[in-house]
Write a protein that holds these residues in place. Structure first.
Motif, PDB file in Angstrom:
ATOM      1  N   ASP A  47       0.663  -1.279  -0.399  1.00  0.00           N
ATOM      2  CA  ASP A  47      -0.296  -0.217  -0.031  1.00  0.00           C
ATOM      3  C   ASP A  47       1.290   1.312  -0.456  1.00  0.00           C
ATOM      4  O   ASP A  47       0.273   2.294  -1.024  1.00  0.00           O
ATOM      5  CB  ASP A  47      -1.146  -0.065   1.210  1.00  0.00           C
ATOM      6  CG  ASP A  47      -2.350  -1.003   1.167  1.00  0.00           C
ATOM      7  OD1 ASP A  47      -2.136  -1.887  -0.147  1.00  0.00           O
ATOM      8  OD2 ASP A  47      -2.908  -1.892   2.048  1.00  0.00           O
ATOM      9  N   ALA A  48       1.834   0.767   0.759  1.00  0.00           N
ATOM     10  CA  ALA A  48       3.023   2.660   0.484  1.00  0.00           C
ATOM     11  C   ALA A  48       4.012   2.955  -0.466  1.00  0.00           C
ATOM     12  O   ALA A  48       4.589   4.007  -0.536  1.00  0.00           O
ATOM     13  CB  ALA A  48       3.433   2.206   2.136  1.00  0.00           C
ATOM     14  N   LEU A  49       3.799   1.489  -1.142  1.00  0.00           N
ATOM     15  CA  LEU A  49       4.925   1.468  -2.117  1.00  0.00           C
ATOM     16  C   LEU A  49       4.939   2.685  -3.623  1.00  0.00           C
ATOM     17  O   LEU A  49       5.766   3.026  -3.809  1.00  0.00           O
ATOM     18  CB  LEU A  49       5.038   0.072  -3.209  1.00  0.00           C
ATOM     19  CG  LEU A  49       5.556  -0.646  -4.049  1.00  0.00           C
ATOM     20  CD1 LEU A  49       7.118  -0.439  -3.111  1.00  0.00           C
ATOM     21  CD2 LEU A  49       5.930  -1.451  -4.962  1.00  0.00           C
ATOM     22  N   PRO A  50       3.109   3.154  -3.948  1.00  0.00           N
ATOM     23  CA  PRO A  50       3.331   4.321  -4.684  1.00  0.00           C
ATOM     24  C   PRO A  50       4.067   5.299  -3.586  1.00  0.00           C
ATOM     25  O   PRO A  50       4.519   6.188  -5.142  1.00  0.00           O
ATOM     26  CB  PRO A  50       2.002   4.199  -4.730  1.00  0.00           C
ATOM     27  CG  PRO A  50       1.228   2.704  -4.314  1.00  0.00           C
ATOM     28  CD  PRO A  50       2.185   2.232  -3.501  1.00  0.00           C
ATOM     29  N   ALA A  51       4.213   5.592  -2.688  1.00  0.00           N
ATOM     30  CA  ALA A  51       4.800   6.918  -2.620  1.00  0.00           C
ATOM     31  C   ALA A  51       6.014   6.207  -1.931  1.00  0.00           C
ATOM     32  O   ALA A  51       6.849   7.187  -2.654  1.00  0.00           O
ATOM     33  CB  ALA A  51       4.166   6.787  -0.798  1.00  0.00           C
ATOM     34  N   TYR A  52       6.432   5.253  -2.303  1.00  0.00           N
ATOM     35  CA  TYR A  52       8.521   5.325  -2.355  1.00  0.00           C
ATOM     36  C   TYR A  52       8.576   5.750  -3.470  1.00  0.00           C
ATOM     37  O   TYR A  52       9.529   5.901  -3.895  1.00  0.00           O
ATOM     38  CB  TYR A  52       8.105   4.072  -1.853  1.00  0.00           C
ATOM     39  CG  TYR A  52       9.624   3.275  -2.228  1.00  0.00           C
ATOM     40  CD1 TYR A  52      11.224   3.976  -1.430  1.00  0.00           C
ATOM     41  CD2 TYR A  52       9.813   1.766  -2.646  1.00  0.00           C
ATOM     42  CE1 TYR A  52      12.464   3.339  -1.786  1.00  0.00           C
ATOM     43  CE2 TYR A  52      11.123   1.494  -3.706  1.00  0.00           C
ATOM     44  CZ  TYR A  52      12.166   2.218  -3.094  1.00  0.00           C
ATOM     45  OH  TYR A  52      13.004   2.426  -3.285  1.00  0.00           O
ATOM     46  N   GLU A  53       7.711   4.706  -4.892  1.00  0.00           N
ATOM     47  CA  GLU A  53       8.234   5.287  -6.120  1.00  0.00           C
ATOM     48  C   GLU A  53       8.162   6.565  -6.175  1.00  0.00           C
ATOM     49  O   GLU A  53       9.228   6.653  -7.444  1.00  0.00           O
ATOM     50  CB  GLU A  53       7.562   3.925  -6.662  1.00  0.00           C
ATOM     51  CG  GLU A  53       7.397   2.593  -6.812  1.00  0.00           C
ATOM     52  CD  GLU A  53       6.718   1.993  -7.500  1.00  0.00           C
ATOM     53  OE1 GLU A  53       7.352   0.747  -7.499  1.00  0.00           O
ATOM     54  OE2 GLU A  53       5.856   2.410  -7.116  1.00  0.00           O
ATOM     55  N   LYS A  54       7.627   7.250  -5.560  1.00  0.00           N
ATOM     56  CA  LYS A  54       6.890   8.638  -6.401  1.00  0.00           C
ATOM     57  C   LYS A  54       7.952   9.498  -5.559  1.00  0.00           C
ATOM     58  O   LYS A  54       9.358  10.422  -6.269  1.00  0.00           O
ATOM     59  CB  LYS A  54       5.725   9.256  -5.693  1.00  0.00           C
ATOM     60  CG  LYS A  54       5.512  10.810  -5.906  1.00  0.00           C
ATOM     61  CD  LYS A  54       4.388  11.314  -5.223  1.00  0.00           C
ATOM     62  CE  LYS A  54       4.077  12.751  -5.696  1.00  0.00           C
ATOM     63  NZ  LYS A  54       2.488  12.841  -5.029  1.00  0.00           N
ATOM     64  N   THR A  55       9.171   9.679  -4.084  1.00  0.00           N
ATOM     65  CA  THR A  55       9.479   9.980  -2.989  1.00  0.00           C
ATOM     66  C   THR A  55      10.889   9.468  -3.421  1.00  0.00           C
ATOM     67  O   THR A  55      11.951  10.006  -3.275  1.00  0.00           O
ATOM     68  CB  THR A  55       8.534  10.322  -2.701  1.00  0.00           C
ATOM     69  OG1 THR A  55       9.270   8.981  -1.642  1.00  0.00           O
ATOM     70  CG2 THR A  55       7.631  10.601  -1.996  1.00  0.00           C
ATOM     71  N   GLY A  56      11.126   8.339  -4.098  1.00  0.00           N
ATOM     72  CA  GLY A  56      12.728   7.901  -3.725  1.00  0.00           C
ATOM     73  C   GLY A  56      13.300   7.582  -2.135  1.00  0.00           C
ATOM     74  O   GLY A  56      13.827   7.546  -2.038  1.00  0.00           O
ATOM     75  N   MET A  57      11.635   7.695  -1.506  1.00  0.00           N
ATOM     76  CA  MET A  57      12.373   7.701   0.138  1.00  0.00           C
ATOM     77  C   MET A  57      11.725   6.565   0.662  1.00  0.00           C
ATOM     78  O   MET A  57      10.940   6.180   0.104  1.00  0.00           O
ATOM     79  CB  MET A  57      12.298   8.676   0.886  1.00  0.00           C
ATOM     80  CG  MET A  57      12.786  10.008   0.220  1.00  0.00           C
ATOM     81  SD  MET A  57      12.240  12.039   1.033  1.00  0.00           S
ATOM     82  CE  MET A  57      12.584  11.334   2.643  1.00  0.00           C
TER      83      MET A  57
END
Length: 385
Positions: free
Chosen positions: A196-206
């Motif tokens: 569920d949190a993967l899109p935010a990681y892919e968007k921010t690179g953090m």
């Protein structure tokens, strides 16, 4: 005389004096039973805690004293620090097995495991949930390792050998990427949380969104385990872990405001149902313009004066570390207060775990200082909790 008593008894509706005496005896027996139950109830409540607290108090006696911490601070380097720790069995068995920081965390994990095993049945679930901390700690280490490109051996060296997934973690150390780690966790709750949190990681690179999602899952589980305060022991656990949720939320909000983030950037990571900070207050705090606005918004809570005291340090340095130290100190003081409030119940377990966490945190601070040549002892002392 006998005839007079018989007349009185029959006038009260009793067919004979024997039936009246029988009723008196029954009433006396009931009253006696109530008195006995009321008298021994505190003893019955304390009984399940007698053995666990005896073991905990023995461990409390082995915590480092201020004098011993001073001796550790005065060691010349990491090797001398390790030699000092070898003089204590609970540390000695790990110091020669692992790198120092890992040895310290492993000793803390062993302490968590002990408390979860000996806690009385009515509060055991809360301490079992606490063990998830080590699975989450290992997953975080693995995500960080893969993000910076560490190999399998380097990744494995970061893992703590405790937690339900410890064997799987060793296998996952071979993963090449953050996404591979998440795929490898398939079949566990952690996989869906991280997906569920993967899109935010892919968007921010953090990896911060991934870490925040794991922290939220852990604290929500703790709250659920302590959600139904059936007695004073459960109520104490509820207040303590609810305060931990407050502190986690506040740390994230303060960090986000220092970095200029807005409500939408952090709202997904907030945890509901804290102890003093309700959901409407959380929303207000997230909508604050800056760090000072957050502290003003906390007026009326226990956190406001402590954070206000740290505001000048923040203004001078721009670091939120003084706020985090003040909040950690609040939780430590709260644990001590609760341990004194319920000394024959859950109090010693909370107090001991809190003091052990502080001891490990301070030893890690000292170890970091000893790794840097010429690092001032005075500065190490300032950094201790």
């Amino acid at each position: 005389m006998a005839e007079s008593i018989t007349t009185i008894v029959t006038s009260l509706g009793f067919p004979s004096i024997e039936s009246f005496i029988g009723l008196l005896l029954l009433a006396g027996a009931i009253i006696g039973a109530i008195v006995v139950i009321v008298t021994i109830r505190p003893v019955l409540d304390m009984f399940p805690y007698a053995y666990p607290n005896a073991r905990v108090r023995a461990r409390i006696g082995r915590l480092f004293t201020e004098k011993q911490i001073s001796e550790i601070i005065e060691t010349d380097d990491v090797e001398e620090l390790k030699n000092y720790l070898r003089g204590f069995p609970e540390y000695a068995k790990f110091v020669d097995q692992y790198p120092l920081e890992k040895a310290l965390d492993t000793q803390l994990a062993e302490t968590y495991d002990l408390i979860a095993r000996i806690a009385p049945g009515d509060i055991k679930d809360v301490f079992k949930v606490q063990l998830q901390k080590w699975d989450i700690r290992n997953i975080k280490s693995m995500l960080t390792a893969k993000e910076v490109g560490l190999n399998a051996e380097q990744t494995a060296n970061l893992l703590i050998p405790f937690g339900e997934l410890s064997e799987n973690m060793e296998r996952l150390a071979d993963a090449n990427t953050v996404t591979d780690v998440i795929t490898g966790l398939e079949g566990t709750d952690y996989a869906s949380i991280l997906e569920d949190a993967l899109p935010a990681y892919e968007k921010t690179g953090m990896i911060l969104p991934l870490e925040a999602a794991l922290d939220k899952y852990y604290l929500e589980n703790l709250l659920r385990a302590a959600a139904n305060p059936a007695d004073e022991n459960s109520s104490i656990l509820h207040s303590y872990f609810g305060s931990k949720v407050d502190v986690a939320n506040l740390k994230l909000i303060l960090r986000s405001k220092a970095d200029g983030l807005k409500y939408d950037d952090i709202s997904d990571y907030m945890i509901s149902d804290g102890y003093q900070i309700r959901d409407w207050k959380l929303k207000d705090l997230m909508e604050s313009e800056d760090v000072s606005g957050v502290i003003s918004g906390l007026e009326g809570t226990d956190y406001a004066p402590r954070l206000a005291d740290a505001l000048s340090d923040y203004n001078a340095t721009g670091s939120i570390a003084p706020f985090e130290k003040a909040l950690d100190a609040y939780l430590t003081k709260m644990a001590k207060t609760l341990s004194l409030k319920k000394p024959f119940g859950v109090g010693p377990m909370i107090g001991f775990l809190s003091r052990k966490e502080v001891e490990i945190r301070n030893l890690k601070v000292i170890a970091r200082g000893k790794r840097e040549a010429g690092f001032p002892v005075s500065m190490i002392k300032e950094m201790l909790v």
